[in-house]
Design a protein around this motif. Structure first.
Motif, PDB file in Angstrom:
ATOM      1  N   LEU A  52     -52.553 -61.651 -57.462  1.00  0.00           N
ATOM      2  CA  LEU A  52     -51.794 -60.377 -57.879  1.00  0.00           C
ATOM      3  C   LEU A  52     -50.454 -60.369 -57.673  1.00  0.00           C
ATOM      4  O   LEU A  52     -49.920 -60.718 -56.398  1.00  0.00           O
ATOM      5  CB  LEU A  52     -52.708 -59.296 -57.018  1.00  0.00           C
ATOM      6  N   ASP A  65     -50.132 -64.111 -64.883  1.00  0.00           N
ATOM      7  CA  ASP A  65     -50.134 -64.797 -66.179  1.00  0.00           C
ATOM      8  C   ASP A  65     -49.628 -66.163 -65.983  1.00  0.00           C
ATOM      9  O   ASP A  65     -48.696 -66.402 -65.469  1.00  0.00           O
ATOM     10  CB  ASP A  65     -48.993 -64.115 -66.996  1.00  0.00           C
ATOM     11  N   ASP A  80     -44.385 -64.939 -64.085  1.00  0.00           N
ATOM     12  CA  ASP A  80     -45.181 -65.241 -62.562  1.00  0.00           C
ATOM     13  C   ASP A  80     -45.244 -66.334 -61.993  1.00  0.00           C
ATOM     14  O   ASP A  80     -45.328 -66.474 -60.797  1.00  0.00           O
ATOM     15  CB  ASP A  80     -46.557 -64.494 -62.897  1.00  0.00           C
ATOM     16  N   ASN A  90     -58.297 -68.952 -59.895  1.00  0.00           N
ATOM     17  CA  ASN A  90     -58.423 -68.433 -61.118  1.00  0.00           C
ATOM     18  C   ASN A  90     -57.436 -67.050 -61.050  1.00  0.00           C
ATOM     19  O   ASN A  90     -56.784 -66.606 -59.929  1.00  0.00           O
ATOM     20  CB  ASN A  90     -59.870 -67.495 -60.891  1.00  0.00           C
ATOM     21  N   ASN A  91     -56.722 -66.812 -62.138  1.00  0.00           N
ATOM     22  CA  ASN A  91     -55.734 -66.057 -61.997  1.00  0.00           C
ATOM     23  C   ASN A  91     -55.643 -64.736 -61.556  1.00  0.00           C
ATOM     24  O   ASN A  91     -55.197 -63.884 -61.293  1.00  0.00           O
ATOM     25  CB  ASN A  91     -54.911 -65.884 -63.395  1.00  0.00           C
ATOM     26  N   HIS A  92     -57.295 -64.316 -61.767  1.00  0.00           N
ATOM     27  CA  HIS A  92     -57.639 -62.781 -61.273  1.00  0.00           C
ATOM     28  C   HIS A  92     -57.577 -62.973 -59.512  1.00  0.00           C
ATOM     29  O   HIS A  92     -57.846 -61.735 -59.127  1.00  0.00           O
ATOM     30  CB  HIS A  92     -58.932 -62.752 -61.802  1.00  0.00           C
ATOM     31  N   ASN A  93     -57.527 -63.838 -58.916  1.00  0.00           N
ATOM     32  CA  ASN A  93     -57.283 -63.996 -57.571  1.00  0.00           C
ATOM     33  C   ASN A  93     -55.869 -64.212 -56.766  1.00  0.00           C
ATOM     34  O   ASN A  93     -55.467 -64.215 -55.799  1.00  0.00           O
ATOM     35  CB  ASN A  93     -58.158 -65.189 -56.935  1.00  0.00           C
ATOM     36  N   HIS A 110     -50.647 -56.966 -60.686  1.00  0.00           N
ATOM     37  CA  HIS A 110     -51.228 -57.331 -61.984  1.00  0.00           C
ATOM     38  C   HIS A 110     -51.909 -58.628 -61.857  1.00  0.00           C
ATOM     39  O   HIS A 110     -51.084 -59.603 -60.987  1.00  0.00           O
ATOM     40  CB  HIS A 110     -50.523 -57.143 -63.249  1.00  0.00           C
ATOM     41  N   HIS A 111     -52.698 -59.051 -62.493  1.00  0.00           N
ATOM     42  CA  HIS A 111     -53.307 -60.622 -62.286  1.00  0.00           C
ATOM     43  C   HIS A 111     -52.221 -61.454 -62.928  1.00  0.00           C
ATOM     44  O   HIS A 111     -51.490 -61.181 -64.035  1.00  0.00           O
ATOM     45  CB  HIS A 111     -54.347 -60.660 -63.276  1.00  0.00           C
TER      46      HIS A 111
END
Length: 269
Positions: free
Chosen positions: A170, A106, A113, A165-168, A103-104
């Motif tokens: 996992l 947090d 995380d 970016n937290n989307h980068n 997951h991305h």
């Protein structure tokens, strides 16, 4: 501006055929929402497993980031998914990576995380910077400092990711995986924790809490306070430029976070 999105089925037939020549028969495609730096983002389910696909048109102004990711991947696989193939066909440039089932990250205060994220930063700080073409931190930030000589403090020979970016990031059960290395940079080792601080503030941390989250990293301990101040100022200017006169929600949040951190550093100094 984000790269315009496309589904796997919307690719030209020659591009799809070139991809399937690498993956084998594709049993199912999951088209994902794309980020700023890719038009194609999909999971290809094959008989051999799941492969993450990301791509841009071969004439896109950011297509060089695809080659950058391909070039750097062998050096960052301790932290990043392994690149399986790179195809350029029928006007498209596509990378295929091992898929990460996570997951991305947090970044909010108290998130479980965060220790995994800072551990990834610690591991990144120990990786040697490969002798491949990379952007230079002092050049990337030279236009955002008050005095061009201030940017010299950003120079170095450390390998930097720069896009936290937290989307980068996992998160799996055991660690954080860093993806999207298209903006990898050579520079001072403390710059990646500094980039992360802004994202932590955007996620709800105070500036002191965000700095505290990276305080024990060896590379952060080496950061000269005046250089950090210059970076905070440059980042505020950079995010102001990215936001422009009509920012969307996430750029507004990052612009404000960068401003808050800059103000915090000014008050401390």
């Amino acid at each position: 501006m984000p790269a315009p999105s496309i589904t796997f089925g919307g690719l030209p037939s020659g591009a799809r055929s070139a991809i399937e020549a690498e993956t084998g028969p594709i049993l199912k495609i999951e088209n994902l929402s794309t980020g700023l730096n890719s038009s194609l983002s999909a999971l290809a389910h094959t008989t051999g497993g799941v492969i993450f696909l990301k791509g841009l048109r071969a004439d896109h102004r950011w297509v060089w980031t695809q080659q950058r990711e391909a070039d750097i991947n062998p050096y960052v696989t301790p932290l990043a998914p392994r690149l399986l193939f790179h195809v350029i066909a029928d006007g498209w440039d596509v990378l295929g990576f091992e898929a990460v089932d996570g997951h991305h990250a947090d970044y909010s205060p108290g998130s479980p995380d965060l220790p995994k994220v800072t551990d990834a930063l610690r591991k990144l700080g120990s990786l040697p910077c490969p002798e491949i073409e990379l952007r230079q931190a002092e050049q990337r930030l030279a236009g955002y400092v008050s005095d061009p000589t201030e940017a010299e403090a950003f120079a170095g020979n450390a390998l930097l990711h720069t896009d936290w970016n937290n989307h980068n990031v996992l998160i799996t059960h055991d660690r954080a995986h860093l993806v999207d290395w298209g903006w990898a940079t050579r520079g001072a080792a403390w710059l990646d924790p500094a980039h992360l601080i802004i994202w932590l503030i955007a996620a709800g941390h105070t500036p002191s809490e965000a700095e505290g989250a990276v305080a024990l990293l060896p590379v952060w301990k080496s950061a000269p306070p005046r250089a950090v101040n210059a970076f905070a100022h440059a980042s505020a200017n950079l995010w102001q430029e990215i936001a422009g006169s009509a920012p969307d929600g996430w750029t507004l949040t990052l612009r404000d976070a960068a401003r808050v951190w800059h103000q915090h550093r000014e008050l401390r100094s």
